[in-house]
Design a protein around this motif. Structure first.
Motif, PDB file in Angstrom:
ATOM      1  N   GLN A  90      25.492  57.878  -3.196  1.00  0.00           N
ATOM      2  CA  GLN A  90      26.027  59.189  -3.585  1.00  0.00           C
ATOM      3  C   GLN A  90      24.952  60.036  -4.255  1.00  0.00           C
ATOM      4  O   GLN A  90      24.798  61.223  -3.969  1.00  0.00           O
ATOM      5  N   CYS A  91      24.203  59.415  -5.153  1.00  0.00           N
ATOM      6  CA  CYS A  91      23.197  60.161  -5.895  1.00  0.00           C
ATOM      7  C   CYS A  91      22.043  60.580  -4.975  1.00  0.00           C
ATOM      8  O   CYS A  91      21.463  61.650  -5.151  1.00  0.00           O
ATOM      9  N   LEU A  92      21.746  59.747  -3.978  1.00  0.00           N
ATOM     10  CA  LEU A  92      20.715  60.128  -3.006  1.00  0.00           C
ATOM     11  C   LEU A  92      21.140  61.371  -2.241  1.00  0.00           C
ATOM     12  O   LEU A  92      20.343  62.290  -2.007  1.00  0.00           O
ATOM     13  N   GLU A  93      22.400  61.412  -1.853  1.00  0.00           N
ATOM     14  CA  GLU A  93      22.917  62.596  -1.159  1.00  0.00           C
ATOM     15  C   GLU A  93      22.793  63.834  -2.046  1.00  0.00           C
ATOM     16  O   GLU A  93      22.399  64.904  -1.586  1.00  0.00           O
ATOM     17  N   LEU A  94      23.142  63.658  -3.318  1.00  0.00           N
ATOM     18  CA  LEU A  94      23.067  64.798  -4.231  1.00  0.00           C
ATOM     19  C   LEU A  94      21.625  65.191  -4.522  1.00  0.00           C
ATOM     20  O   LEU A  94      21.337  66.355  -4.784  1.00  0.00           O
ATOM     21  N   ALA A  95      20.715  64.226  -4.464  1.00  0.00           N
ATOM     22  CA  ALA A  95      19.302  64.545  -4.668  1.00  0.00           C
ATOM     23  C   ALA A  95      18.836  65.478  -3.551  1.00  0.00           C
ATOM     24  O   ALA A  95      18.107  66.434  -3.788  1.00  0.00           O
ATOM     25  N   GLU A  96      19.298  65.213  -2.348  1.00  0.00           N
ATOM     26  CA  GLU A  96      18.927  66.086  -1.242  1.00  0.00           C
ATOM     27  C   GLU A  96      19.587  67.461  -1.376  1.00  0.00           C
ATOM     28  O   GLU A  96      18.956  68.505  -1.199  1.00  0.00           O
ATOM     29  N   LYS A 137      18.072  50.903   0.607  1.00  0.00           N
ATOM     30  CA  LYS A 137      18.450  52.328   0.540  1.00  0.00           C
ATOM     31  C   LYS A 137      17.306  53.187   0.004  1.00  0.00           C
ATOM     32  O   LYS A 137      17.065  54.291   0.505  1.00  0.00           O
ATOM     33  N   ILE A 138      16.596  52.695  -1.003  1.00  0.00           N
ATOM     34  CA  ILE A 138      15.470  53.458  -1.546  1.00  0.00           C
ATOM     35  C   ILE A 138      14.364  53.570  -0.490  1.00  0.00           C
ATOM     36  O   ILE A 138      13.749  54.624  -0.307  1.00  0.00           O
ATOM     37  N   HIS A 139      14.149  52.483   0.237  1.00  0.00           N
ATOM     38  CA  HIS A 139      13.143  52.476   1.293  1.00  0.00           C
ATOM     39  C   HIS A 139      13.453  53.560   2.328  1.00  0.00           C
ATOM     40  O   HIS A 139      12.588  54.362   2.696  1.00  0.00           O
ATOM     41  N   GLN A 140      14.714  53.597   2.748  1.00  0.00           N
ATOM     42  CA  GLN A 140      15.130  54.595   3.749  1.00  0.00           C
ATOM     43  C   GLN A 140      14.964  56.012   3.198  1.00  0.00           C
ATOM     44  O   GLN A 140      14.470  56.900   3.891  1.00  0.00           O
ATOM     45  N   ALA A 141      15.366  56.200   1.933  1.00  0.00           N
ATOM     46  CA  ALA A 141      15.297  57.536   1.331  1.00  0.00           C
ATOM     47  C   ALA A 141      13.856  58.019   1.254  1.00  0.00           C
ATOM     48  O   ALA A 141      13.552  59.190   1.510  1.00  0.00           O
ATOM     49  N   LYS A 142      12.955  57.092   0.905  1.00  0.00           N
ATOM     50  CA  LYS A 142      11.542  57.482   0.796  1.00  0.00           C
ATOM     51  C   LYS A 142      10.966  57.811   2.172  1.00  0.00           C
ATOM     52  O   LYS A 142      10.215  58.773   2.324  1.00  0.00           O
ATOM     53  N   LEU A 187      12.751  61.955   0.731  1.00  0.00           N
ATOM     54  CA  LEU A 187      13.353  62.391  -0.536  1.00  0.00           C
ATOM     55  C   LEU A 187      12.407  62.120  -1.707  1.00  0.00           C
ATOM     56  O   LEU A 187      11.675  61.124  -1.716  1.00  0.00           O
ATOM     57  N   ASN A 188      12.483  63.028  -2.679  1.00  0.00           N
ATOM     58  CA  ASN A 188      11.599  62.924  -3.836  1.00  0.00           C
ATOM     59  C   ASN A 188      12.209  61.997  -4.880  1.00  0.00           C
ATOM     60  O   ASN A 188      12.695  62.422  -5.918  1.00  0.00           O
ATOM     61  N   VAL A 189      12.236  60.717  -4.571  1.00  0.00           N
ATOM     62  CA  VAL A 189      12.842  59.759  -5.496  1.00  0.00           C
ATOM     63  C   VAL A 189      11.899  58.597  -5.766  1.00  0.00           C
ATOM     64  O   VAL A 189      11.008  58.299  -4.966  1.00  0.00           O
ATOM     65  N   THR A 190      12.105  57.975  -6.924  1.00  0.00           N
ATOM     66  CA  THR A 190      11.339  56.795  -7.308  1.00  0.00           C
ATOM     67  C   THR A 190      12.325  55.763  -7.857  1.00  0.00           C
ATOM     68  O   THR A 190      13.493  56.082  -8.061  1.00  0.00           O
ATOM     69  N   ALA A 191      11.852  54.557  -8.082  1.00  0.00           N
ATOM     70  CA  ALA A 191      12.782  53.508  -8.535  1.00  0.00           C
ATOM     71  C   ALA A 191      12.063  52.421  -9.312  1.00  0.00           C
ATOM     72  O   ALA A 191      10.863  52.194  -9.137  1.00  0.00           O
ATOM     73  N   ASP A 192      12.837  51.767 -10.169  1.00  0.00           N
ATOM     74  CA  ASP A 192      12.308  50.581 -10.858  1.00  0.00           C
ATOM     75  C   ASP A 192      13.364  49.495 -10.917  1.00  0.00           C
ATOM     76  O   ASP A 192      14.527  49.710 -10.567  1.00  0.00           O
ATOM     77  N   ALA A 193      12.915  48.326 -11.360  1.00  0.00           N
ATOM     78  CA  ALA A 193      13.839  47.234 -11.668  1.00  0.00           C
ATOM     79  C   ALA A 193      13.429  46.670 -13.014  1.00  0.00           C
ATOM     80  O   ALA A 193      12.263  46.749 -13.397  1.00  0.00           O
ATOM     81  N   ALA A 194      14.405  46.138 -13.728  1.00  0.00           N
ATOM     82  CA  ALA A 194      14.076  45.433 -14.973  1.00  0.00           C
ATOM     83  C   ALA A 194      13.373  44.142 -14.600  1.00  0.00           C
ATOM     84  O   ALA A 194      13.798  43.444 -13.675  1.00  0.00           O
ATOM     85  N   ILE A 195      12.316  43.836 -15.319  1.00  0.00           N
ATOM     86  CA  ILE A 195      11.444  42.742 -14.868  1.00  0.00           C
ATOM     87  C   ILE A 195      12.151  41.380 -14.836  1.00  0.00           C
ATOM     88  O   ILE A 195      11.860  40.548 -13.983  1.00  0.00           O
ATOM     89  N   HIS A 196      13.162  41.177 -15.706  1.00  0.00           N
ATOM     90  CA  HIS A 196      13.851  39.871 -15.669  1.00  0.00           C
ATOM     91  C   HIS A 196      14.623  39.673 -14.361  1.00  0.00           C
ATOM     92  O   HIS A 196      14.882  38.541 -13.963  1.00  0.00           O
TER      93      HIS A 196
END
Lengths: 428, 320
Positions: free
Chosen positions: A218-224, A243-248, A252-261
């Motif tokens: 949903q947020c990816l759609e709204l980012a566009e 999904k992030i891979h596809q968006a990039k 789309l101008n998006v970035t992402a992270d994960a918590a290291i644990h």
């Protein structure tokens, strides 16, 4: 300010594609040169970095320092001290403080408390909505002018997509970055564990991956739609990486992270009902963990964050679902990153970039690199040194880490923030 | 881990929190010991002095009639002193944490807690934080486990079917929210039945339910074929309001056990239910009160099983 000479270290600076042994020269709080000694350089201090790695100070995109209304959990003093000892020189503070960072007064208070603690670079993240209630927009522009680096609704839901759309449009108007932890409130249904074999066996309220991926989609759609820059934080599952891979790829101008644990622990690691493993998003499956690692190695995930959430003992003392989620994690960031390198999931350069160059790029700040002219934020660590996670070594007031008692490899020996030594393990 | 927590260094029962981690020998030992108590209830003097001088606290944070009564009777028949407390979950609204409640009672020199709580993991939590000499018996925690109920069900099955090896058992209804089902599945798998079949609509099954070691059916008529033991689960009314089911009547139509549907199972199949029964919702009265029903037998057996488990958990102290 004094001149400092860091010498004989292995300098790894991904932003400038540097990996060689040499010296870093610092004056007036800034990097002035790498390798070549500037004319007339008279260091007041020489830091021996033989057999150490010298890299940009780490930037953490999601931290809680507690204090204010939560000072029984931790204080700015204790947690910034923990950050310094972990080589972290810049912290982004989530807005779910008490009170919430939704007024300029609170944003200023945060910066003041950090300065008083002797740690200059705490960036408050502004609440996206007033009181984080998800209903009315916060005064984002004023908050930006008061030093907030981005906007976020932390872990609180935004009431509906129309409000999220408008918040994103407004943020985009002021060129503000939205930091978004995707989580559908209804689908996560007050769950406390990954919907999988573990939650089924132990009868725990569960959170399906779809709670994350649907909110993400949903947020990816709204980012566009809105043109808002979005950074997706603390992703936990395979399908989010896809999904992030596809968006990039789509542009789309998006970035992402994960918590290291999340790149180390899965639901299989949870000792039955041990609340120390209670964290949101929940520890997921082995496949999810592998995908997060794969995503980091391939640049789909731009960075790692600590998602540091220190707690007092009482917060974790109860039956699993009733305890407060979160892991105290600043101090395990470096050893866990090095473990990814040792397990050949990523290269050392990628690991360092994910904690410095990349988060700096996401935040658009002149940091995360040893570029001459940049603020001298430097982390010096011994990649081979073992240390035990115990009360002698631990600085955070939150002892809530699943790694308590374990011996980890990789120890920060010295941290400089704007040319000032804020942590030193031994005589330097 | 769960199994280490409830066994002492010699592998004897210390707490009884879950079936997980207990082996077939231990489960059989419990069943055998219960067997020795079964005749006792019909004698003139219904008491043995096994736990004389011991203090047992029944700590019910959640309502219960059957479980609480049978635990209390079991303790009394073992000659223990029993204190039964109903603590509404809202006692925490007074600001006292679960742990403080436990520590206060512990300060009164008790020997055993029997705990029922609405949150999964509560019994484990208490067991981890009580003094080493105190035993904790789980009388049901959230959606996690209800191991004494599972053991009395195993006892009832063994009484009638003698052997577990070739049995096919169906568990029907709200598996998702059922601590009884989780414990039954673990016990039946440990005792080595031929098949466990869970029968329910998808909304009442946990995700990845097959990882528990069961086969799955969404159709009662198909699912009852070749079944020796039919276990019905109670359907809570709130399942309708949370959109898990459309109506009681539709549920009864699909998953309610009637005489007609019971005929699909083996002719000598038995019908069990942990109670309390919702007549006309999950089970027809004619079946509940019919010749194949062993529901009241389960209740009677509950006393013997709970006596056995309490006695064994106290044995580890060398005090019983």
């Amino acid at each position: 300010m004094d001149q400092i000479h860091i010498r004989d270290g292995r300098i790894i600076d991904p932003a400038n594609e540097i990996d060689r042994t040499g010296s870093v020269y610092i004056a007036d709080g800034k990097i002035i040169s790498i390798t070549n000694e500037p004319a007339g350089f008279k260091p007041a201090q020489v830091i021996e970095a033989k057999n150490r790695i010298v890299c940009p100070g780490f930037i953490d995109l999601s931290t809680r320092l507690r204090d204010m209304g939560h000072s029984r959990k931790a204080t700015f003093k204790s947690e910034t001290c923990a950050a310094a000892s972990a080589g972290i020189t810049t912290l982004c503070l989530q807005p779910d403080t008490a009170p919430v960072i939704d007024t300029t007064a609170v944003a200023e208070l945060v910066r003041e408390l950090a300065k008083k603690a002797g740690y200059d670079q705490v960036y408050p993240i502004a609440a996206l909505t007033q009181k984080l209630e998800g209903a009315e927009l916060s005064s984002m522009l004023s908050l930006k002018q008061a030093g907030c680096i981005a906007v976020s609704n932390a872990n609180e839901p935004v009431k509906n997509l129309l409000i999220l759309r408008r918040a994103m449009e407004y943020a985009a108007s002021h060129d503000l970055l939205l930091m978004f932890r995707p989580n559908d409130f209804w689908l996560s249904n007050n769950g406390c564990a990954h919907e999988g074999a573990f939650s089924t066996r132990y009868g725990l309220p569960s959170i399906p991956e779809a709670a994350e991926t649907i909110a993400l989609a949903q947020c990816l759609e709204l980012a566009e739609l809105t043109g808002c820059r979005v950074h997706f934080g603390q992703l936990s599952c395979k399908r989010s990486v896809i999904k992030i891979h596809q968006a990039k790829k789509y542009g789309l101008n998006v970035t992402a992270d994960a918590a290291i644990h999340q790149l180390h622990l899965t639901e299989n690691d949870i000792a039955p009902f041990d609340s120390i493993y209670h964290v949101l998003p929940p520890l997921r499956s082995q496949t999810d963990k592998q995908y997060l690692r794969h995503g980091l190695a391939n640049g789909i995930l731009d960075s790692l964050c600590s998602d540091h959430q220190p707690h007092d003992i009482d917060a974790k003392l109860g039956a699993f679902p009733e305890t407060e989620p979160g892991i105290s994690s600043l101090e395990t960031v470096l050893p866990l990153m090095l473990k990814l390198v040792a397990e050949k999931a990523i290269t050392l350069e990628q690991g360092i970039a994910s904690l410095s160059k990349n988060p700096a790029r996401i935040l658009r700040i002149n940091s995360g690199a040893l570029t001459p002219g940049f603020s001298a934020d430097v982390c010096i660590f011994d990649p081979e040194r073992d240390w035990q996670v115990n009360s002698d070594n631990w600085k955070s007031l939150g002892a809530n880490t699943p790694f308590w008692g374990r011996t980890l490899k990789g120890r920060v020996t010295c941290t400089l923030q704007a040319g000032r030594i804020i942590h030193c393990l031994e005589e330097c | 881990m769960a199994d280490n927590l409830q066994l002492n260094s010699e592998g004897k029962l210390r707490h009884f929190l879950t079936i997980e981690g207990l082996n077939k020998n231990l489960l059989t030992e419990i069943l055998d010991m219960a067997e020795s108590f079964i005749g006792m209830s019909e004698q003139k003097v219904k008491k043995v002095p096994l736990l004389r001088g011991k203090t047992i606290v029944n700590l019910f944070f959640e309502n219960s009639t059957r479980t609480r009564a049978t635990f209390e009777l079991a303790a009394k028949r073992l000659s223990a002193d029993v204190l039964s407390m109903s603590i509404a979950t809202s006692s925490t609204s007074k600001g006292e944490s679960l742990l403080d409640t436990i520590r206060n009672l512990q300060a009164m020199y008790v020997d055993m807690f029997v705990v029922r709580h609405s949150i999964s993991g509560a019994a484990h939590f208490i067991a981890r934080h009580t003094a080493p000499h105190i035993s904790v018996i789980n009388a049901g925690d959230g959606q996690h486990a209800h191991p004494t109920q599972a053991m009395l069900d195993m006892f009832t099955i063994r009484q009638i079917k003698k052997d577990f090896a070739n049995l096919r058992v169906a568990i029907i209804g709200d598996i998702l929210h059922s601590r009884v089902a989780r414990s039954q599945i673990q016990a039946l798998n440990t005792l080595g039945v031929a098949e466990i079949r869970v029968i329910a609509p998808k909304t009442l099954l946990p995700a990845h339910v097959e990882t528990l070691g069961v086969s799955v059916s969404h159709n009662l008529t198909e699912g009852l074929k070749d079944i020796d033991v039919v276990t019905m689960l109670r359907l809570q009314k709130e399942r309708m309001s949370s959109a898990l089911l459309p109506s009681e009547s539709e549920y009864f139509k699909c998953f309610g056990l009637t005489e007609e549907k019971l005929k699909i199972a083996k002719p000598d199949a038995i019908v069990m239910h942990p109670g309390p029964i919702n007549r006309g919702v999950e089970i027809d009265s004619k079946v509940a009160d019919g010749p194949q029903s062993v529901i009241l037998k389960q209740v009677s057996n509950g006393i013997a099983i709970r006596m056995a488990i309490m006695a064994m958990a106290m044995q580890k102290q060398g005090l019983a």
